[in-house]
Scaffold this motif. Structure first.
Motif, PDB file in Angstrom:
ATOM      1  N   UNK A 156     -37.567  -7.148   0.083  1.00 25.40           N
ATOM      2  CA  UNK A 156     -37.972  -8.211   0.983  1.00 25.40           C
ATOM      3  C   UNK A 156     -36.892  -9.307   1.024  1.00 25.40           C
ATOM      4  N   UNK A 157     -36.497  -9.708   2.209  1.00 23.58           N
ATOM      5  CA  UNK A 157     -35.475 -10.761   2.336  1.00 23.58           C
ATOM      6  C   UNK A 157     -34.069 -10.206   2.439  1.00 23.58           C
ATOM      7  N   UNK A 158     -33.948  -8.888   2.307  1.00 26.46           N
ATOM      8  CA  UNK A 158     -32.631  -8.262   2.451  1.00 26.46           C
ATOM      9  C   UNK A 158     -32.635  -7.340   3.669  1.00 26.46           C
ATOM     10  N   UNK A 180     -30.413 -14.399   6.728  1.00 26.78           N
ATOM     11  CA  UNK A 180     -30.132 -15.836   6.796  1.00 26.78           C
ATOM     12  C   UNK A 180     -31.410 -16.619   6.454  1.00 26.78           C
ATOM     13  N   UNK A 181     -32.547 -16.113   6.940  1.00 27.97           N
ATOM     14  CA  UNK A 181     -33.816 -16.807   6.703  1.00 27.97           C
ATOM     15  C   UNK A 181     -34.183 -16.818   5.224  1.00 27.97           C
ATOM     16  N   UNK A 182     -34.023 -15.674   4.562  1.00 23.33           N
ATOM     17  CA  UNK A 182     -34.367 -15.606   3.134  1.00 23.33           C
ATOM     18  C   UNK A 182     -33.466 -16.530   2.332  1.00 23.33           C
ATOM     19  N   UNK A 183     -32.206 -16.565   2.715  1.00 23.12           N
ATOM     20  CA  UNK A 183     -31.265 -17.448   2.009  1.00 23.12           C
ATOM     21  C   UNK A 183     -31.673 -18.919   2.204  1.00 23.12           C
ATOM     22  N   UNK A 184     -31.983 -19.265   3.450  1.00 25.21           N
ATOM     23  CA  UNK A 184     -32.344 -20.659   3.739  1.00 25.21           C
ATOM     24  C   UNK A 184     -33.560 -21.079   2.910  1.00 25.21           C
ATOM     25  N   UNK A 185     -34.548 -20.186   2.865  1.00 28.39           N
ATOM     26  CA  UNK A 185     -35.765 -20.515   2.112  1.00 28.39           C
ATOM     27  C   UNK A 185     -35.484 -20.667   0.620  1.00 28.39           C
ATOM     28  N   UNK A 186     -34.608 -19.791   0.107  1.00 31.78           N
ATOM     29  CA  UNK A 186     -34.312 -19.850  -1.328  1.00 31.78           C
ATOM     30  C   UNK A 186     -33.589 -21.167  -1.675  1.00 31.78           C
ATOM     31  N   UNK A 187     -32.656 -21.555  -0.824  1.00 33.58           N
ATOM     32  CA  UNK A 187     -31.914 -22.794  -1.061  1.00 33.58           C
ATOM     33  C   UNK A 187     -32.896 -23.983  -1.049  1.00 33.58           C
ATOM     34  N   UNK A 188     -33.787 -23.974  -0.060  1.00 33.26           N
ATOM     35  CA  UNK A 188     -34.760 -25.077   0.036  1.00 33.26           C
ATOM     36  C   UNK A 188     -35.660 -25.088  -1.200  1.00 33.26           C
TER      37      UNK A 188
END
Ligand code: N01
Length: 549
Positions: A535-537, A473-481
């Protein structure tokens, strides 16, 4: 290949689509990784975009030598493109050739539309259902459903009432159509409308173009293939592909200058003239690097294009209507053209401003505008665009972990990691998905990069006795931002309607749908993710695999 326990799955991977993405995905996963794959396509043959978009004038707008697969050296050596920018029929012939060459069709069910994709948490499998009432279970699902494959529904009423013929550029009939002597209307002046108008103007008895927002169309510069240039390209193909992958848009262009504002007006004009004459996306992407970022820089090229349009259109009032204003060049996807503006110099072509006088409805006789004027027509062509990037994925009714629908996850716009996967949707890969470079990266290369990435990930899982990959969830949030921040640094949010921002569709969240950092930065990020052991997965093992271990 068989996974550790195959008792409850039908295929290792299900692939959706048999266009550029599906064809390569079948070859890569089946022939190189040895997976058991099955692909579906709603069409009657391979080709994707190039199967459906058969309207007159449909043509690629990235040089064919670059807009083609790079994964097989022999393939690139043996195929001959007849023109610099090939037409739809030749690209479709190429994709059929590739499908034959790699025996792709035996793994594809044609005339079959995917209607549901549902994750089973307990079994760690996807169930894919089709409009034939069948369902198949697979460990991995790979969407090659495209970015511009779901046509926009008309946002004016009455299309079904029209007594004449209605055609959609994005779903054009396969038989030859005759427009000679007919009164034809075209709604929409995006890339599709502009290509179709240029051709239809040559044969239609009368052509009425309904234009809401004029576009910054610039010359494509098409020509028959030069044999000397072709030989040079083939001799240097590897270097050309390497250079393309190092370029923002995936093209081996090297002449971009830092700023339109850092040179004298004379020097700037010289650059614009050179790029205009050479055609393609050179003016957009290989002139000055600040065009998409700095309004003052953008104004210089926008003024130049307006001037060139005025030179080509005889009637000053029509020229004024065709000259785009009020939004920056490049914030709507720039169309490329051949003789588009000259079409309006024909006595048989009329331009109607439907911004000032909007389309009220389609009637049995034609198109009626808000002031009551009715334009009588025999044929109506809808070139009104697509529900881009998210539309093809949402159309498949995807449901992930805990019964959460993708539509719910994306209610405020797409949420992805790398534009390839979404949190809560394990083992679902979205080739050229929203928030990846996709349409701002030479598509065949963007597709190959994504498929190579996911294939490598599956190999990595296999080697580590794992079979489930899902972004955190964190990696997704960062990518969207990150993708939103990149967009804010450009002029894109300044466009009133642009499918890049999703705001061509009423009610669609206004969010950037493409990654704007350029292909090299994106590729570097993907390399970093792999180097960091994904990383991120989260990488895990399904219950069946764990039990078999
Ligand atoms: O769609 P678009 P497209 N009343 O969304 C108008 C790729 N492509 O199919 O701008 C009146 O660009 C709309 O008006 P407005 C390429 O990436 C590539 O042409 O919203 N008009 C606009 O003029 C491209 O960008 C090639 O005010 C209405 C048009 O319809 C993408 O596909 C060729 C309207 C839609 O333009 C999409 O292009 C073709 C209404 N109610 C396409 N609703 C190549 O060359 C919409 N419009 C490779």
């Amino acid at each position: 290949m068989a996974t550790a326990s195959t008792s409850h799955i039908d295929h290792d991977a299900i692939i959706i689509g048999a266009g550029f993405a599906g064809i390569y995905a079948v070859h890569k996963l089946r022939d190189e990784l040895g997976l058991d794959v099955l692909a579906f396509d709603a069409a009657g043959g391979v080709g994707g975009t190039w199967y459906w978009n058969r309207y007159p004038g449909a043509r690629v707008d990235i040089e064919s030598v670059h807009y083609s697969y790079s994964f097989d050296e022999q393939l690139q050596q043996e195929w001959h493109w007849t023109e610099k920018f090939c037409g739809q029929a030749e690209i479709l012939a190429y994709l059929n050739h590739v499908a034959d060459r790699f025996d792709v069709r035996r793994s594809v069910r044609f005339n079959t539309r995917v209607t549901g994709v549902t994750w089973d948490d307990a079994e760690t499998v996807w169930t894919v259902t089709t409009d034939r009432g069948e369902s198949y279970r697979s460990r991995y699902v790979i969407s090659g459903a495209g970015t511009l494959s779901v046509p926009k529904q008309p946002d004016f009423p009455g299309v079904d009432d029209f007594a004449g013929e209605v055609y959609l550029t994005g779903n054009w009939p396969h038989e030859d159509l005759a427009f000679a002597g007919k009164r034809v209307g075209v709604i929409g002046v995006g890339s599709s409308g502009i290509q179709a108008i240029s051709e239809l103007a040559k044969t239609a008895g009368h052509l009425t173009v309904f234009q809401r927002t004029p576009n910054y169309a610039t010359p494509i510069g098409n020509a028959p293939t030069d044999p000397g240039e072709q030989a040079r390209n083939k001799a240097n193909y590897r270097a050309i592909r390497d250079a393309s992958r190092r370029h923002f848009l995936g093209l081996p262009y090297t002449e971009v200058q830092p700023s339109a504002l850092a040179v004298s007006p004379e020097e700037r004009r010289k650059v614009f003239e050179d790029r205009w004459e050479r055609g393609g996306f050179r003016l957009f992407i290989d002139s000055f690097a600040d065009i998409l970022f700095d309004k003052a820089a953008n104004d210089t090229v926008a003024d130049y294009i307006r001037e060139r349009i005025r030179e080509r259109v005889t009637d000053p009032a029509t020229a004024a209507l065709l000259a785009p204003k009020g939004y920056p060049y490049g914030t709507k996807r720039p169309p490329l053209e051949t003789d588009y503006y000259e079409a309006y110099n024909r006595d048989t072509v009329d331009l109607v401003d439907v911004k000032a006088n909007r389309i009220d409805r389609v009637t049995p006789r034609g198109v009626r505008l808000a002031d009551g004027t009715e334009h009588e027509l025999d044929c109506l062509v809808l070139a009104t665009g697509f529900d881009a990037c998210t539309g093809p994925l949402l159309a498949m009714n995807i449901t992930g972990r805990n019964g959460r629908a993708l539509a719910e996850h994306w209610a405020d716009g797409p949420q992805t990691y790398l534009g390839l996967m979404a949190a809560g949707f394990p083992n679902l890969f979205m080739i050229t998905g929203p928030q990846s470079p996709s349409v701002l990266y030479n598509m065949p290369l963007a597709i190959e990069d994504h498929i190579d990435f996911l294939a490598e990930a599956i190999i990595y899982l296999r080697e580590n006795d794992l079979d489930v990959i899902e972004p955190t969830v964190g990696a997704e949030r960062e990518w969207v931002a990150h993708t939103n921040e990149l967009a804010q640094a450009t002029l894109l949010p300044d466009s009133p309607t642009s499918w890049y921002m999703g705001n061509n569709i009423p009610g669609k969240p206004r969010r950037v749908l493409v990654y704007l950092g350029g292909a090299p930065a994106y590729r570097a990020k993907c390399d970093e993710v792999v180097a960091g052991n994904y990383d991120g997965f989260d990488l895990t093992a399904s219950r069946t695999l764990a039990a078999a271990a």
